[in-house]
Design a protein around this motif. Structure first.
Motif, short mmCIF file in Angstrom:
data_model
loop_
_atom_site.label_atom_id
_atom_site.label_comp_id
_atom_site.label_asym_id
_atom_site.label_seq_id
_atom_site.Cartn_x
_atom_site.Cartn_y
_atom_site.Cartn_z
N GLN A 133 -7.16 -7.10 -7.44
CA GLN A 133 -8.13 -6.24 -7.90
C GLN A 133 -7.52 -4.64 -8.04
N ALA A 134 -6.36 -4.59 -7.56
CA ALA A 134 -6.01 -3.29 -7.67
C ALA A 134 -5.51 -2.83 -9.23
N LYS A 163 2.15 -1.63 -9.55
CA LYS A 163 1.75 -2.46 -9.03
C LYS A 163 1.73 -3.76 -9.46
N SER A 206 -15.52 -1.68 -8.61
CA SER A 206 -14.53 -0.55 -8.84
C SER A 206 -14.24 0.05 -10.20
N SER A 210 -6.66 2.49 -3.00
CA SER A 210 -6.81 1.08 -3.44
C SER A 210 -5.97 0.22 -2.25
N GLY A 211 -5.09 0.85 -1.75
CA GLY A 211 -4.36 0.00 -0.70
C GLY A 211 -4.89 0.16 0.91
N VAL A 248 -10.15 6.09 -5.85
CA VAL A 248 -9.05 6.24 -6.68
C VAL A 248 -9.05 7.07 -7.76
N MET A 255 0.75 -1.03 -0.09
CA MET A 255 0.09 -0.12 -0.10
C MET A 255 0.85 1.29 -0.08
N ASP A 269 -6.07 -8.28 -2.63
CA ASP A 269 -6.12 -6.83 -3.06
C ASP A 269 -5.25 -6.42 -4.25
N VAL A 328 -6.96 0.22 -11.13
CA VAL A 328 -6.03 1.55 -11.35
C VAL A 328 -5.88 1.78 -12.81
#
Length: 320
Positions: free
Chosen positions: A197-198, A60, A85, A170-171, A163, A28, A194, A202
């Motif tokens: 999905q991030a 990421k 998201s 996101s984190g 975001v 994160m 996490d 992003v």
């Protein structure tokens, strides 16, 4: 070539490398640290968000590649987060554009980032507390908890919007929400989920910002060139650094930076920062003591803080 290398390039490289290390260490802190750092370097807030999102999509992915085989993500849980998201993250740039003239957009984004940083600091503090309280659930073959589609979808939607507007969240927001919704899911699977999905989150936000405001290669390239090796190094060092101390430090930095962006007088920011630095460890020690852990303990580098013994210890026995 002269347009790509400017007077800001060395500072951008250094900031990207240091923030990349934090991303690799903790999973994160990317947008929460990078975006305000860019603003303090003189980058306009909207450009800072846009370029940070594009760089984060690359950095990421590097961190995810290193962590993935150890993360064991829950793909069904990640799917519901992504469904919520991606659309709201894509809408972020268009919402900013609708706030008015460029000056109004810059002011809106700056305030939004300040609020988001305070929220990130609060959720990170709660995450530290919850992880300490629940212990470290290991992946011992127990089945994952049943996925709750609607709450998970809403968490993704709110996190994606945050975001998309600020590149922060996101984190922090999503992770603490997962901890609250799925308290028995192992820490390893939480991190893996996490990370999975991030990336689409992003990417969606980055694409919309590029469509609306474009990107500046003189800012973007140093962020990627400096951030990717930093993220890789941080991910490799993750097992040798105390996560608790690092996250508490990040929470303080985020809170003070958020107050600064919201134009709180510097004197008050300094007073609050000093109070957090001095009283924070004392309060944390008292909280740990209340939950049956040693209030103050030195953990050598490369070792993790010992977990409380599952065996009940008589009250009069000296804990050594």
């Amino acid at each position: 070539m002269g347009d790509l290398i400017t007077a800001d390039t060395p500072g951008l490289l250094a900031v990207a490398f240091l923030v990349g290390i934090v991303i690799g260490l903790t999973g994160m802190g990317g947008g929460a640290l990078m975006t305000p750092a860019l603003i303090f370097l003189g980058i306009p807030p909207t450009a800072a968000v846009a370029n940070d999102l594009v760089a984060a999509a690359v950095n990421k992915s590097v961190g995810a590649a290193v962590h993935y085989k150890h993360g064991s993500p829950n793909l069904r849980l990640a799917m519901w987060l992504i469904l919520g998201s991606v659309p709201t993250a894509f809408a972020g740039a268009w919402i900013i554009a609708a706030t008015g003239e460029p000056e109004d957009q810059q002011a809106f984004v700056k305030k939004a980032i300040g609020v988001a940083l305070l929220l990130a600091a609060s959720t990170l503090t709660m995450r530290i507390y919850l992880e300490m309280r629940r212990g470290d659930y290991t992946d011992d073959g127990r089945p994952d908890p049943a996925v709750r589609p609607l709450p998970t979808f809403l968490v993704g939607a709110l996190g994606g919007l945050l975001v998309g507007l600020t590149s922060v969240g996101s984190g922090s927001l999503i992770m603490i929400s997962l901890l609250l919704l799925y308290p028995t899911l192992s820490a390893r699977r939480l991190v893996g989920t996490d990370l999975v999905q991030a990336i689409p989150l992003v990417l969606s936000a980055a694409i919309s910002h590029v469509m609306v405001s474009g990107m500046d290669w003189a800012i973007l390239l140093p962020l990627i060139i400096g951030g990717s090796p930093g993220t890789f190094l941080g991910a490799r060092l993750a097992g040798f650094v105390s996560q608790s101390i690092l996250r508490r430090g990040i929470a303080i930095v985020l809170a003070l930076t958020g107050l600064g962006l919201l134009k709180v007088p510097p004197v008050w920011v300094g007073i609050i920062g000093a109070a957090m630095a001095i009283l924070g460890p004392v309060v944390w020690g008292l909280i740990k003591h209340a939950h049956g852990r040693r209030a103050f303990i030195h953990v050598p580098i490369g070792r993790r803080e010992p977990k409380p013994s599952p065996v009940t210890v008589p009250p009069d026995e000296d804990l050594r």
